[in-house]
Design a protein around this motif. Structure first.
Motif, PDB file in Angstrom:
ATOM      1  N   GLN A   1       0.774  -0.895   0.076  1.00 55.74           N
ATOM      2  CA  GLN A   1      -0.303   0.153   0.138  1.00 55.74           C
ATOM      3  C   GLN A   1       1.176   1.125  -0.091  1.00 55.74           C
ATOM      4  OE1 GLN A   1      -2.383  -0.771   3.370  1.00 55.74           O
ATOM      5  NE2 GLN A   1      -4.191  -0.658   2.158  1.00 55.74           N
ATOM      6  N   VAL A   2       0.562   2.075  -0.954  1.00 50.38           N
ATOM      7  CA  VAL A   2       1.747   3.342  -0.985  1.00 50.38           C
ATOM      8  C   VAL A   2       0.244   3.984   0.061  1.00 50.38           C
ATOM      9  CG1 VAL A   2       2.185   5.302  -2.313  1.00 50.38           C
ATOM     10  CG2 VAL A   2       2.553   3.406  -3.289  1.00 50.38           C
ATOM     11  N   PHE A   3       0.411   5.445   0.456  1.00 50.86           N
ATOM     12  CA  PHE A   3      -0.263   5.960   0.940  1.00 50.86           C
ATOM     13  C   PHE A   3       0.226   7.942   0.870  1.00 50.86           C
ATOM     14  CE2 PHE A   3      -0.574   2.457   4.452  1.00 50.86           C
ATOM     15  CZ  PHE A   3      -2.264   1.866   4.996  1.00 50.86           C
ATOM     16  N   HIS A   4      -0.596   7.976   0.456  1.00 50.30           N
ATOM     17  CA  HIS A   4      -0.157   9.906   0.102  1.00 50.30           C
ATOM     18  C   HIS A   4       1.154  10.232  -0.589  1.00 50.30           C
ATOM     19  CE1 HIS A   4      -0.882  13.924   1.184  1.00 50.30           C
ATOM     20  NE2 HIS A   4       0.415  14.219   1.337  1.00 50.30           N
ATOM     21  N   PRO A   5       1.143   9.439  -1.853  1.00 54.66           N
ATOM     22  CA  PRO A   5       2.109   9.301  -2.615  1.00 54.66           C
ATOM     23  C   PRO A   5       2.791  11.086  -2.827  1.00 54.66           C
ATOM     24  CG  PRO A   5       0.463   8.651  -4.098  1.00 54.66           C
ATOM     25  CD  PRO A   5      -0.351   8.719  -2.720  1.00 54.66           C
ATOM     26  N   ALA A   6       1.334  12.340  -2.935  1.00 55.04           N
ATOM     27  CA  ALA A   6       2.222  13.192  -2.901  1.00 55.04           C
ATOM     28  C   ALA A   6       2.454  13.841  -1.807  1.00 55.04           C
ATOM     29  CB  ALA A   6       0.664  14.485  -3.238  1.00 55.04           C
ATOM     30  N   GLY A   7       3.016  13.339  -0.501  1.00 51.48           N
ATOM     31  CA  GLY A   7       3.739  13.678   0.188  1.00 51.48           C
ATOM     32  C   GLY A   7       4.783  12.903   0.484  1.00 51.48           C
ATOM     33  N   LEU A   8       5.701  12.037  -0.094  1.00 47.52           N
ATOM     34  CA  LEU A   8       6.175  11.458  -0.035  1.00 47.52           C
ATOM     35  C   LEU A   8       7.166  12.101  -1.715  1.00 47.52           C
ATOM     36  CD1 LEU A   8       5.035   7.620  -0.607  1.00 47.52           C
ATOM     37  CD2 LEU A   8       6.694   8.894   1.042  1.00 47.52           C
ATOM     38  N   ASP A   9       9.000  11.570  -0.808  1.00 45.18           N
ATOM     39  CA  ASP A   9       9.287  12.128  -1.760  1.00 45.18           C
ATOM     40  C   ASP A   9      10.510  10.783  -2.941  1.00 45.18           C
ATOM     41  OD1 ASP A   9      10.475  14.311  -0.130  1.00 45.18           O
ATOM     42  OD2 ASP A   9      12.361  13.406   0.917  1.00 45.18           O
TER      43      ASP A   9
END
Length: 157
Positions: A114-122
């Motif tokens: 699961q990838v949560f909130h990709p916009a918050g990831l580098d």
């Protein structure tokens, strides 16, 4: 992944064996859109999309060619999907952030990420690998959600 077959009336040849594979992928936006697809080991795929504004539901059933299943198995192996962590998420996670999910059952193995909130990831190699598998799964369908990395293109760094 290849099986050699020979018989009295057959010529020996290397033929790709069909993977025993199932895939489930979904995007939950926690508010206005939900996307999901379930691809069975026989190549039958169930597609579901719901939208809250305007309210509507689209669902369908597709049959994927065995070569597509083989291609998806190769993509998952090429991007080492089974080596990805179960969760990829930023340190701070908003309550209503989108969640991307993929579960792949290939022969005797099962792995979900699961990838949560990709916009918050580098940007990371793990996120790139997940995104590549996500894109490979969803390119089989006429409607598709935003890609994992596409959703990041609107943010500023």
């Amino acid at each position: 992944m290849f099986a050699k077959t020979a018989g009295a009336d057959q010529v020996s040849s290397d033929q790709p064996s069909k993977p025993e594979m199932e895939i489930e992928a979904s995007l939950l936006t926690h508010g206005y859109q939900d996307w999901s697809v379930h691809i069975t080991r026989t190549g039958r795929a169930y597609f579901h999309y719901s939208n809250m504004n305007p309210f509507g539901l689209i669902s369908g059933e597709f049959f994927l060619d065995p070569d597509i299943l083989m291609s998806l198995a190769k993509e998952a192996q090429a991007y080492q999907f089974n080596e990805l962590p179960k969760e990829i998420k930023p340190a701070l996670l908003p309550v209503h952030a989108p969640t991307y999910s993929i579960e792949i059952r290939l022969d005797a193995t099962r792995h979900s990420v699961q990838v949560f909130h990709p916009a918050g990831l580098d940007q990371s190699a793990e996120l790139d690998r997940f995104s590549a598998v996500w894109d490979a799964v969803w390119k089989q369908f006429p409607l598709k959600p935003l890609g994992v990395l596409t959703s990041q293109s609107t943010r500023t760094r």
